[in-house]
Design a protein around this motif. Structure first.
Motif, mmCIF file in Angstrom:
data_model
loop_
_atom_site.group_PDB
_atom_site.id
_atom_site.type_symbol
_atom_site.label_atom_id
_atom_site.label_comp_id
_atom_site.label_asym_id
_atom_site.label_seq_id
_atom_site.Cartn_x
_atom_site.Cartn_y
_atom_site.Cartn_z
ATOM 1 N N THR A 171 0.836 -1.206 0.000
ATOM 2 C CA THR A 171 0.000 0.000 0.000
ATOM 3 C C THR A 171 0.870 1.254 0.000
ATOM 4 O OG1 THR A 171 -1.700 -1.226 1.144
ATOM 5 C CG2 THR A 171 -1.843 1.172 1.259
ATOM 6 N N ASP A 199 -6.501 -0.056 2.760
ATOM 7 C CA ASP A 199 -6.269 1.154 3.542
ATOM 8 C C ASP A 199 -5.621 2.271 2.733
ATOM 9 O OD1 ASP A 199 -4.172 -0.914 5.632
ATOM 10 O OD2 ASP A 199 -3.971 -0.360 3.531
ATOM 11 N N ASP A 275 -3.625 -1.380 -5.948
ATOM 12 C CA ASP A 275 -3.134 -2.009 -4.715
ATOM 13 C C ASP A 275 -3.993 -3.256 -4.501
ATOM 14 O OD1 ASP A 275 -1.823 -2.480 -2.336
ATOM 15 O OD2 ASP A 275 -3.068 -1.100 -1.168
HETATM 16 MG MG LIG Z 1 -2.045 -3.031 1.935
#
Ligand SMILES: [Mg+2]
Ligand SMILES: Nc1ncnc2c1ncn2[C@@H]1O[C@H](COP(=O)(O)OP(=O)(O)OP(=O)(O)O)[C@@H](O)[C@H]1O
Length: 417
Positions: A171, A199, A275
């Motif tokens: 991420t 996230d 992601d």
């Molecule tokens: Mg991640």
């Protein structure tokens, strides 16, 4: 013969001896298609002048007082990627030549050069510079084929960031790459396909008003307005497709919808950065299937390396092209004793990029929701990301260049459509 400014070959001369600089200039002065755009006396000056003048070809001396021509070549190539460097030297030992080539020089001419040899070499290398420049411009979006933000243009590139092991920094890398790639000419969207516990939004301090679910449910009827409504926008301009706000909502999204959404986004954006979650499920496989470049991330720890090996094995079985894998080591720490070379040797996969372990800067960035590239770019991790950006762009350029010369057959799809 009058030359179009775009056709003129820009040459930078680098030599610490004034007489040599002058002689070279004289050799080139009557060539209508060659312009000497600068003359540097030291390696450092060469780097600065190259940044300013963006030469197509650099004539580089080896022995200079501050920085030798080989080091200068290496640094200069990092800044002006298309510049072609000709080493001019009295030293023609093979060791020098090998080092020069490894540093990125394109050719070698013994001193003093003959006019014909010099001019012929400059003209031939200028063609390489032009080709790389055109491809870079196209990817940067300033060239004739640039993807237009507001209209459907040539397709963008899907870059998926994946690791079979969680917590290795996917991420962090996806977010920062997206921030770095997003420019007015290369509009970029960051997609959080870690649908359950993604996230991305929190690491950009964005409130999730809409998410993947809102696009997936309309995957059959996507148009620019629908997409525009659902994407979030960071204050730096980056567009974001957030993961659903609650994990159970992820069940509403199916692999086929993910395919539709990504295929739609690549019509509108120059780069689609995805992601992913570590789970190897239908959705992840669909993303890998669509990815133009898979940024595979690992950390220098045995479990992460073992998982990288399993991933590479699986990709081999799936006939995923090796040249579409970009292998990155994150959280590199000299103290751990595990080097990129050792990992390359162990996995038989070249490490394409490294980001240092930089807990203070990364933790602050994640907790404040400000990506590294929007904070202090001097931090080691930010520098690592910038290097990575350069190498990834270079890889995409090379792929286009090779692709134009010898088009590969379409790779087998992992899933039939
Ligand atoms: Mg991640
Ligand atoms: N270069 C780095 N140096 C130090 N810490 C880092 C670095 N990169 C990431 N981290 C930290 O590692 C943790 C995991 O990072 P991140 O969430 O980006 O990984 P991930 O692979 O996306 O994890 P997940 O599997 O949970 O999705 C975070 O706490 C982050 O701050």
């Amino acid at each position: 013969m009058s030359e179009n400014a775009d056709d003129v070959i820009r040459v930078l001369i680098v030599d610490d001896i004034a007489e040599t600089r002058e002689n070279l200039r004289k050799l080139l002065q009557f060539e209508p298609d060659i312009e000497v755009v600068g003359a540097a006396r030291t390696g450092q000056e060469a780097i600065e002048l190259a940044r300013e003048t963006e030469p197509d070809v650099v004539l580089m001396d080896i022995n200079m007082p501050d920085m030798d021509g080989i080091t200068a070549t290496e640094e200069l190539k990092r800044d002006v990627r298309f510049a072609q460097i000709i080493i001019l030297s009295v030293q023609s030992e093979s060791d020098y030549l090998r080092r020069a080539m490894r540093a990125g020089a394109s050719d070698f001419i013994a001193k003093p050069p003959s006019g014909d040899e010099l001019i012929g070499t400059i003209r031939s290398l200028a063609k390489d510079a032009r080709r790389i420049k055109d491809e870079m411009a196209r990817l940067e979006g300033t060239g004739p084929l640039r993807p237009q933000p507001e209209r459907i243009g040539p397709e963008g590139k899907i870059l998926a960031v994946y690791s079979a092991k969680g917590g290795v920094g996917c991420t962090m890398i996806a977010t920062n790459l997206a921030v770095g790639l997003d420019t007015a000419n290369t509009p970029t969207v960051l997609v959080d396909a870690a649908l359950q516990f993604g996230d991305v939004a929190v690491s950009l301090n964005l409130q999730v008003k809409n998410s993947f679910v809102d696009l997936a449910s309309r995957a059959e009827e996507l148009d620019a307005d629908i997409v525009e409504d659902v994407l979030l926008q960071h204050e730096c301009g980056l567009r974001v497709l957030a993961a659903p706000p609650r994990p159970e909502m992820a069940d509403e999204v199916h692999a086929e919808q993910v395919r539709n959404v990504l295929e739609h986004l690549k019509q509108h954006f120059a780069y689609v950065i995805v992601d992913t979650s570590s789970t190897m499920d239908d959705i992840t496989l669909t993303i890998l299937d669509l990815a133009d470049l898979l940024i595979a991330v690992a950390t220098p720890e045995i479990p992460a390396i073992k998982d990288a090996r399993l991933l590479f094995d699986l990709l081999g079985v799936l006939e995923f092209p090796k040249e579409h894998i970009f292998f990155v080591l994150n959280k590199m720490d000299r103290k751990s004793g595990i080097t990129a070379a050792a990992i390359t040797e162990n996995l038989k996969y070249t490490v394409d990029g490294e980001i240092p372990d930089d807990e203070r800067a990364v933790t602050t960035s994640v907790n404040r929701g400000v990506p590294l590239l929007l904070a202090d770019k001097g931090q080691p991790s930010a520098k690592g990301i910038l290097d990575l950006l350069g190498s990834i762009k270079q890889r995409l350029v090379e792929e286009v260049t090779v692709g134009n010369e010898e088009r590969e057959p379409e790779r087998p799809r992992l899933f039939s459509r």
